[in-house]
Design an enzyme around this catalytic site. Sequence first.
Site, PDB file in Angstrom:
ATOM      1  CG  ASP A 178      -2.013   1.050   1.141  1.00 33.77           C
ATOM      2  OD1 ASP A 178      -1.855   2.006   0.357  1.00 33.77           O
ATOM      3  OD2 ASP A 178      -3.019   0.909   1.855  1.00 33.77           O
ATOM      4  CD  GLU A 180      -3.227   6.742   0.871  1.00 36.35           C
ATOM      5  OE1 GLU A 180      -3.950   5.990   0.208  1.00 36.35           O
ATOM      6  OE2 GLU A 180      -3.404   6.967   2.082  1.00 36.35           O
ATOM      7  N   GLY A 254      -4.245   4.267   5.625  1.00 40.81           N
ATOM      8  CA  GLY A 254      -3.735   5.519   6.166  1.00 40.81           C
ATOM      9  C   GLY A 254      -4.785   6.582   6.363  1.00 40.81           C
ATOM     10  CG  ASP A 255      -8.154   6.529   3.773  1.00 42.92           C
ATOM     11  OD1 ASP A 255      -7.972   5.418   4.297  1.00 42.92           O
ATOM     12  OD2 ASP A 255      -8.715   6.688   2.680  1.00 42.92           O
TER      13      ASP A 255
END
Length: 297
Positions: A178, A180, A254-255
């Site tokens: 990942d 992003e 991450g969000d």
Amino acid sequence: MRALFGAYGGKLYQVRNAGGTTKDISAVTAGGVADAAAQDTFCAGTTCVITAVYDQSGKGNDLWYQGSGSPVGGQDKPASATGESIQIGGHKAYSLYINPSNSYWVDASKSGIATGSQPEGMYMVTSGKHSNSGCCFDYGNSETGRAYAGPGTMDALNFSSITAWGTGAGTGPWVLADLEGGLFSMGSSGKNQNVPTMTNAYVTGVLKNNGTTEWQLKGGDATTGSLTTYYKGSLPGGWSPMKKQGAIVLGSGGDCCATNTNLSDGTFYEGCIVTGYPSDATENAVQANVVAAGYGK
């Protein structure tokens, strides 16, 4: 599940019972597995959750659940402390058994983790028996603001069967990266047939990224054999240089999860994140140590 340094005999994680009392669970011996008996005694007749996973490096980057009452806050909740128990090297131990709405996080940007385009490496032992296609069962470097910040602001291992971005052979789950803005199995968002579906009970995933020109993805059975290189090559277009922010996330993307909730399933047995670009020999030695630990035995 165990101490990752031969001389480390300290606390590994914290549990909290239904009455709100907490207890730190340590290694039985230096370099040994977690003290499951101490947890069983503490949790007898009540329910327990895992509130923190402690950093063994001495840098203080302890991972706390993202939820009410946690030092980091958030909309998730801590995972059950008894979601799964296994044998490792002849000893009982409990995993961090992540279900949707469970996740852990810390801002480590000022305490030793790589930021920006600095090189970084990591590994994780997880399970091919407990995963889903929900976003996103990650372990690695993520945004300090817990909000989407664009390509390259994450550098994390992912284990899932998500098909929205890059994938591997078969139907998953796969060891992915990942970064992003997408999950990647290679230097673009397509299908990499070299990344196998991994339904093994215990899976090792390895990711390293030099931050500018190259990254590698590896994996293997955590109970036997060596690592296989699934991809070695350039970063995707638009992801170089990396823009890592230096938080550490476990169990979510991450969000997430300051204002929203995690959608992924996954199991965390052990893992490590280091600055620098580890050699193949170092990664092979890590895999040999994992195999020798005796997962499932």
